[in-house]
Design a protein around this motif. Structure first.
Motif, PDB file in Angstrom:
ATOM      1  N   PHE B  29       0.995  -1.148   0.097  1.00  0.00           N
ATOM      2  CA  PHE B  29      -0.135   0.149   0.016  1.00  0.00           C
ATOM      3  C   PHE B  29       0.953   1.298  -0.019  1.00  0.00           C
ATOM      4  N   ILE B 185     -13.183   6.745   8.075  1.00  0.00           N
ATOM      5  CA  ILE B 185     -12.964   5.679   7.511  1.00  0.00           C
ATOM      6  C   ILE B 185     -11.222   5.336   7.300  1.00  0.00           C
ATOM      7  N   SER B 187      -9.357   4.663   9.304  1.00  0.00           N
ATOM      8  CA  SER B 187      -8.978   3.955  10.577  1.00  0.00           C
ATOM      9  C   SER B 187      -9.572   2.520  10.259  1.00  0.00           C
ATOM     10  N   TYR B 188     -10.219   2.209   9.256  1.00  0.00           N
ATOM     11  CA  TYR B 188     -10.709   0.786   8.881  1.00  0.00           C
ATOM     12  C   TYR B 188      -9.757   0.293   7.769  1.00  0.00           C
ATOM     13  N   VAL B 189      -8.619   1.020   7.222  1.00  0.00           N
ATOM     14  CA  VAL B 189      -7.893   0.459   6.162  1.00  0.00           C
ATOM     15  C   VAL B 189      -6.541   0.318   7.000  1.00  0.00           C
ATOM     16  N   THR B 190      -5.920  -0.707   6.926  1.00  0.00           N
ATOM     17  CA  THR B 190      -4.637  -0.912   7.406  1.00  0.00           C
ATOM     18  C   THR B 190      -3.686  -0.108   6.535  1.00  0.00           C
ATOM     19  N   ALA B 237     -18.215   2.879  -1.129  1.00  0.00           N
ATOM     20  CA  ALA B 237     -19.145   2.017  -0.335  1.00  0.00           C
ATOM     21  C   ALA B 237     -18.735   1.382   0.739  1.00  0.00           C
ATOM     22  N   GLY B 238     -17.569   1.481   1.429  1.00  0.00           N
ATOM     23  CA  GLY B 238     -16.763   0.921   2.562  1.00  0.00           C
ATOM     24  C   GLY B 238     -15.358   0.862   2.161  1.00  0.00           C
ATOM     25  N   PRO B 239     -14.688   0.188   3.257  1.00  0.00           N
ATOM     26  CA  PRO B 239     -13.267   0.231   3.150  1.00  0.00           C
ATOM     27  C   PRO B 239     -12.423  -0.176   2.014  1.00  0.00           C
ATOM     28  N   GLY B 240     -13.007  -1.160   1.407  1.00  0.00           N
ATOM     29  CA  GLY B 240     -12.437  -1.758   0.219  1.00  0.00           C
ATOM     30  C   GLY B 240     -12.520  -0.730  -1.044  1.00  0.00           C
ATOM     31  N   SER B 241     -13.333  -0.196  -1.272  1.00  0.00           N
ATOM     32  CA  SER B 241     -13.400   0.830  -2.532  1.00  0.00           C
ATOM     33  C   SER B 241     -12.845   2.067  -1.965  1.00  0.00           C
ATOM     34  N   GLN B 243     -10.293   2.289  -0.085  1.00  0.00           N
ATOM     35  CA  GLN B 243      -8.894   2.307  -0.418  1.00  0.00           C
ATOM     36  C   GLN B 243      -8.323   2.457  -1.835  1.00  0.00           C
ATOM     37  N   THR B 244      -9.140   1.840  -2.480  1.00  0.00           N
ATOM     38  CA  THR B 244      -8.984   1.839  -4.309  1.00  0.00           C
ATOM     39  C   THR B 244      -9.113   3.466  -4.551  1.00  0.00           C
ATOM     40  N   LEU B 247      -6.321   5.790  -3.563  1.00  0.00           N
ATOM     41  CA  LEU B 247      -4.961   5.781  -4.568  1.00  0.00           C
ATOM     42  C   LEU B 247      -5.595   6.844  -5.793  1.00  0.00           C
ATOM     43  N   ASP B 248      -6.700   6.577  -6.265  1.00  0.00           N
ATOM     44  CA  ASP B 248      -6.935   7.283  -7.412  1.00  0.00           C
ATOM     45  C   ASP B 248      -7.181   8.929  -7.023  1.00  0.00           C
TER      46      ASP B 248
END
Lengths: 273, 273, 273
Positions: B29, B185, B187-190, B237-241, B243-244, B247-248
């Motif tokens: 990351f 949010i 804090s929900y992404v490592t 919509a959540g921590p996955g999207s 993080q993506t 970067l964008d």
């Protein structure tokens, strides 16, 4: 090129096992990329299990991105075993010119293992050629001569050489293939260079039957990555969503989509350099 | 703050090389974040190549998230070389209070390397201050005193201190900047904390010319992350999207978007504590 | 099953700390998955800090995916400390049959630590049973007998056994639960198997109060993953976007969405084998 489409179909049917001794930065991306493309990734890096891991593998990828002496030991053991078993070995000399540790590691791997393919960027391959590549700078007048560099390096090392960059060049010292396509955004995602090497490993997997040369198989892998990168870029908003879309496109690519027309230029045949 | 916009433009033009000796959990990351922001990441962690790697670098980030004695050795060698060469050193004392190993590592790095910036959360910085930060608990009454803690820690260590959290505080012992913004949010992404530190490294890169202080450059990095986090959250919509999208957004941020108005509160000037 | 919904609510309230000594390939995904699900991940792998890390933890996950002798040492120290403290230990014997190194590591961990749960795919669990699982092949006639295998392995090892696959089976040697659901795309993302194990760790966290058995808690974790995988698949275009969406869905899942009706088949009660 129907034979290349057949090769991808075989990959999807067989899910060849691509074993990696690789760097810590990009290994998750490599594993996901190999899975998405249709293969089975494996990572195991301790020398105590190096031989056993190779015995289960269809290809062996060695990447020195975060090398240490213990990893070099594992790579040499694994590489020698692979050669004994006819498992193709693909070496990515990441940052070869950075340090003595890397320089020595690459030299030991080239001498002791004699990789089937060496895959890197122009600076890395030129570094390996030092002495025989004269006064030409790494970032300077090499930029227009990837094909030439690949050809000479292939002759020197007796390996297929794959040089990735804005334009990819592959040679085995006689055959020469230039691959166009891809997208600049690839350079904003870590591990896309490493993944080129892993995908070459997948396309060279021992278990696959094909009449293609190693040179053509490596070029096929780079073509697949280029096509998928273009498709991913078309639906992306930046490097984060590009990386996500790239994995989707690798998974979605059908063998019949693997078109090389307009992408491959063959040395000596279609007027390549 | 036009000078900060100029700094980001310089980063985009020069692509400074930010070398990391960092943890295994978040290194992918960090590499992608630095690439997206406009820099060039490097990771190499063996002590045998520690000096050579620093010689190629514009900044050095040391992160003890998955520390071991061999990594500490590499960090000390790299850190000393960096100080010799004028390459800024940024330390992230991840989980400093967890173990003796981490406590000793931080103490050795602080004493032997004297980092230009120490960047962590309030608990980590408070742990470093133990003894001199009295009976105040780490998670207790510190919560309202990040600015105070940064100021005192900066004076004690002679480093810029950056404390990240709901509200970020940066101080060099005299200047004090509070940065608001960002989103929970994060804090929900490592790795978003680790990335704050890496981005500070990018903004402090040796090669960049600017009239900004180190304190202001660090605050600029945290502002950039906060702005991009808000933008990413708006399309997630959540921590996955998220993080993506983060970067964008780092990639898409234009220098003119790097506004600090309404985000920075300056100690002693605008009535900061 | 109201008690399971209560358990997820407790997880969200308490954010239990799930400590990992795990593999380098998937640790980033595991950390993000635990964060998204409501827990706090920790990774620290050097034996010098193994005891101290466990003292802060609510659960301990041991995963041998990229094992080496130093990691085995850390796992044994951490595992023994966990048992002393009543912190549940969950073991994932990744690729147990690949090498002597892994076989010995698993044997040492089973004998010295006696994990509360062993979680793996059918091939891995069957390998552990070798000798007592007779002539039945790993990939052969086991496929229809995950419940049987889990039951026998649980009795042999005195641990809860969780077998993940197209259909998951959990047993403690008496109770037997079969969980249906999930999606095949899970097998195209690296680390989803490892994450099953981590999520079981979260559901077993020491700090949580519940009347559920360990077997039911493990099954609850696998149910949560299955439900979220189905939701993620519905909004995905391939394994890249699936992984992103899976993290989003883990984060978004409400306790009341954790329905087991139609998913759980209970041995001896609803006619399970």
């Amino acid at each position: 090129m129907n034979e290349l489409r057949h090769l991808l179909q075989e990959i999807r049917n067989q899910k060849p096992l691509v074993h990696h001794i690789t760097n810590q930065v990009t290994m998750n991306f490599l594993a996901n990329g190999i899975l998405a493309s249709g293969g089975s990734p494996m990572m195991a890096h301790h020398y105590e299990e190096a031989e056993e891991a190779v015995m289960a593998a269809d290809a062996l990828v060695l990447n020195i991105g975060t090398i240490d002496p213990s990893l070099v030991k594992a790579m040499v053991i694994a590489g020698k075993k692979a050669k004994q078993l006819g498992v193709p070995v693909i070496l990515d000399p990441v940052g070869a010119g950075l340090s003595r540790l890397r320089k020595d590691a690459v030299q030991e791997l080239v001498e002791q293992v004699s990789p089937d393919v060496i895959s890197g960027n122009a600076a890395e391959i030129a570094f390996l050629m030092k002495g025989e590549w004269g006064g030409k700078g790494v970032d300077g007048d090499l930029s227009g001569n990837h094909e030439e560099l690949a050809l000479h390096a292939a002759a020197k090392f007796g390996s297929v050489i794959a040089i990735t960059g804005e334009r990819d060049a592959v040679s085995d010292g006689k055959e020469r293939i230039t691959i166009t396509g891809g997208h600049e955004i690839l350079s904003y995602v870590t591990g896309t260079g490493c993944f080129s090497t892993s995908l070459i490993g997948l396309f060279l997997a021992k278990s696959l039957e094909t009449s293609l040369s190693a040179c053509q198989r490596a070029a096929g892998a780079l073509s697949m990555l280029g096509i998928c990168a273009e498709r991913a870029q078309a639906v992306s908003a930046g490097p984060g969503s590009f990386q996500t879309a790239l994995l989707d496109e690798l998974f979605r690519l059908k063998p019949e989509d693997l078109k090389t027309a307009g992408r491959w230029s063959l040395g000596g045949i279609q007027g390549g350099k």
